[in-house]
Each structure stands twice: as structure tokens, then as C-alpha cells.
Motif scaffolding. Sequence first.
Motif, PDB file in Angstrom:
ATOM      1  N   ALA A  64       0.829  -1.205   0.000  1.00 58.99           N
ATOM      2  CA  ALA A  64       0.000   0.000   0.000  1.00 58.99           C
ATOM      3  C   ALA A  64       0.866   1.258   0.000  1.00 58.99           C
ATOM      4  N   GLY A  65       1.931   1.253   0.793  1.00 54.50           N
ATOM      5  CA  GLY A  65       2.846   2.398   0.792  1.00 54.50           C
ATOM      6  C   GLY A  65       3.556   2.565  -0.533  1.00 54.50           C
ATOM      7  N   LEU A  66       3.909   1.441  -1.155  1.00 60.63           N
ATOM      8  CA  LEU A  66       4.561   1.498  -2.472  1.00 60.63           C
ATOM      9  C   LEU A  66       3.636   2.125  -3.505  1.00 60.63           C
ATOM     10  N   LEU A  67       2.364   1.725  -3.504  1.00 62.49           N
ATOM     11  CA  LEU A  67       1.397   2.292  -4.439  1.00 62.49           C
ATOM     12  C   LEU A  67       1.189   3.775  -4.173  1.00 62.49           C
ATOM     13  N   HIS A  68       1.083   4.140  -2.904  1.00 57.06           N
ATOM     14  CA  HIS A  68       0.892   5.554  -2.539  1.00 57.06           C
ATOM     15  C   HIS A  68       2.052   6.390  -3.041  1.00 57.06           C
ATOM     16  N   ASP A  69       3.260   5.933  -2.828  1.00 56.47           N
ATOM     17  CA  ASP A  69       4.429   6.707  -3.253  1.00 56.47           C
ATOM     18  C   ASP A  69       4.573   6.714  -4.769  1.00 56.47           C
ATOM     19  N   PHE A  70       4.227   5.611  -5.417  1.00 52.11           N
ATOM     20  CA  PHE A  70       4.363   5.543  -6.876  1.00 52.11           C
ATOM     21  C   PHE A  70       3.429   6.528  -7.557  1.00 52.11           C
TER      22      PHE A  70
ATOM     23  N   GLU B  66       9.521  -6.405 -11.137  1.00 57.67           N
ATOM     24  CA  GLU B  66       8.658  -6.742 -10.010  1.00 57.67           C
ATOM     25  C   GLU B  66       7.594  -5.684  -9.755  1.00 57.67           C
ATOM     26  N   LEU B  67       7.889  -4.444 -10.078  1.00 56.53           N
ATOM     27  CA  LEU B  67       7.024  -3.326  -9.695  1.00 56.53           C
ATOM     28  C   LEU B  67       5.592  -3.452 -10.208  1.00 56.53           C
ATOM     29  N   PRO B  68       5.345  -3.745 -11.499  1.00 60.07           N
ATOM     30  CA  PRO B  68       3.950  -3.804 -11.960  1.00 60.07           C
ATOM     31  C   PRO B  68       3.115  -4.833 -11.195  1.00 60.07           C
ATOM     32  N   GLY B  69       3.683  -5.987 -10.926  1.00 63.09           N
ATOM     33  CA  GLY B  69       2.934  -6.998 -10.197  1.00 63.09           C
ATOM     34  C   GLY B  69       2.599  -6.559  -8.777  1.00 63.09           C
TER      35      GLY B  69
ATOM     36  N   LEU C  26       2.284  -3.461  -7.696  1.00 64.74           N
ATOM     37  CA  LEU C  26       1.289  -2.398  -7.761  1.00 64.74           C
ATOM     38  C   LEU C  26      -0.103  -2.953  -8.041  1.00 64.74           C
ATOM     39  N   GLU C  27      -0.193  -3.964  -8.898  1.00 68.73           N
ATOM     40  CA  GLU C  27      -1.491  -4.553  -9.201  1.00 68.73           C
ATOM     41  C   GLU C  27      -2.086  -5.225  -7.967  1.00 68.73           C
ATOM     42  N   ILE C  28      -1.252  -5.949  -7.222  1.00 64.12           N
ATOM     43  CA  ILE C  28      -1.735  -6.573  -5.983  1.00 64.12           C
ATOM     44  C   ILE C  28      -2.201  -5.512  -5.005  1.00 64.12           C
ATOM     45  N   ALA C  29      -1.447  -4.413  -4.901  1.00 62.18           N
ATOM     46  CA  ALA C  29      -1.824  -3.331  -3.985  1.00 62.18           C
ATOM     47  C   ALA C  29      -3.160  -2.710  -4.397  1.00 62.18           C
ATOM     48  N   ARG C  30      -3.390  -2.542  -5.693  1.00 60.91           N
ATOM     49  CA  ARG C  30      -4.670  -1.981  -6.159  1.00 60.91           C
ATOM     50  C   ARG C  30      -5.827  -2.923  -5.844  1.00 60.91           C
ATOM     51  N   GLN C  31      -5.620  -4.222  -6.035  1.00 60.66           N
ATOM     52  CA  GLN C  31      -6.662  -5.190  -5.713  1.00 60.66           C
ATOM     53  C   GLN C  31      -6.964  -5.204  -4.221  1.00 60.66           C
ATOM     54  N   GLU C  32      -5.933  -5.129  -3.397  1.00 61.06           N
ATOM     55  CA  GLU C  32      -6.142  -5.100  -1.952  1.00 61.06           C
ATOM     56  C   GLU C  32      -6.857  -3.834  -1.525  1.00 61.06           C
ATOM     57  N   ALA C  33      -6.540  -2.714  -2.167  1.00 65.11           N
ATOM     58  CA  ALA C  33      -7.214  -1.456  -1.829  1.00 65.11           C
ATOM     59  C   ALA C  33      -8.687  -1.510  -2.230  1.00 65.11           C
TER      60      ALA C  33
END
Length: 253
Positions: A168-174, A194-197, A199-206
Motif C-alpha cells: 500500500a505504501g509502495l502504491l501511494h508513493d508511486f 517486479e514493480l507492476p505486479g 502495484l497490481e496486488i496493492a490496487r486489488q487489496e485497496a
Amino acid sequence: MNEALTPAPIPALDIPAEAPVEAPAGAVQAEAAVPAPEATAEAATAAVLAAKEMSPAACAAKLKELFPALFVGGGVKPLKLRVQADIQERAPGVFTKAALSAFLRRHTGSTSYLMAISKARTRFDLDGQPAGDLSDEHRAAAVEELTRRRGLQQERLELEQTQARNRAGLLHDFERTTLTLPNFCALKGVTPEELPGLLEIARQEAAARPPAREARDPRDGRPQHAPRSRERTQERDAGRGGRRGGGQGRPRT
């Protein structure tokens, strides 16, 4: 078959048809040793059945069918010691030793079985009848294993929560960074691959996360606003005092 154990082919003998052939010594004994077709068929059937080994799930279903008093009703029951021999005696030829052993390892190693062992005092036979006391040693071993599993589960849960927060922090900062992709990845310790995967997991979790519930006033059910800072509260109270109590209030400009 191992080629090293395969006998070499016997060359055909070029013998005229009219020439009498003498039977070699021991031919009668060798011919008698050849298995009959029926025995060969039975051996082949046994080999096929052995190859199609019963799975633990199929074994469990069959045991529930044959011995429901032990394996179906009344929750999980501690098994009588040497119950495997009892099963083979009561249902001969139904289970292979390997299939039954595999099922019993899975059954007695399950968390539900360990919980039953940790609380029970008695073991049960195939008819669901008491068949011996459960020793303190076995009960203590079950409790120890359950404690170990709970610790592992807690560690796994904490790790998953930490990883989710990091994503979640990675997505927020990205979404707010002004860095180039290589610099951002270097800063976060991830590779561009690794980054796109992540970020996608973080979006699904959000998206799966339930929305934050707005606090409401218990008196009338209206939404409560966030508490104001001390400075703003003091300014508000000072203004009210000036209007209501005849105080000086804010200086005019």
C-alpha cells in the motif's frame, strides 16, 4: 524392465521338417513351470489394481461408509491403538497397506484430530465404542503441536499484514513520485520487472478493503467531524466569550 536383466534372444534353429527333434533334458520340468493362462490373468489384474492405488480422499470416503460410528458421527474421535490392523481384519482386501497408512497419517495429523486428542480421555474402536484410555503423554504432544501451529499461523498472518502495508505504501508513493522509474525502483528496493505486479496486488487489496466508517454522534446519529486543533478550539471559545459574555473578543482592525 531393466535392460541388464533382459535375457538375450535365442536364435531360431534351422532344422528340416523331417528331422526328428529330441527334447532336451529338463524340458518336461521347464514346461510344467510355465504358469497357466488363468494365473497370468490374475497376476495382471493384481498388478493393475496395485497401480491404481486408492487416494487418501477415496480411502476416507470408504471408511466412512464401512465404519460411520467412528468416522462420521459425533465429531472427530481419537482412534484406538493399532486400529489399522482392525480395519484390515474387518474389511479384508478393501484397502492396501500403503493407502490405509497414507490416510491415517493425514487424519491423525490434522488440526481437528489434534484438538480432539488434546481434550479427550478415551480412544474409540471401529464401532464407536470406548477402547482404552488416552495417555497424558499423547495428550501433551497434541497440545504442544497445536501451540507450534498457532505460532506459525500468527507469524504468517503478521508477515502478510506487513507485506500488505508495504505494498500500500509502495502504491501511494508511486502515484505521487516525480522520480524516473529506475530511480524509484532503486529507492524502494524493487526491480522494474517486479514493480507492476506489486502495484497490481496493492490496487486489488485497496479495492477489496472495506471503506472507513464515518463516526456518528450517538445522540442524533449525525456524522461527527474530526476534532479541531487546540488553537482553533481556543479561537472559537474566545470568540464565543466575546459575543456572549461581553468580553473584548478579537481586536478590530
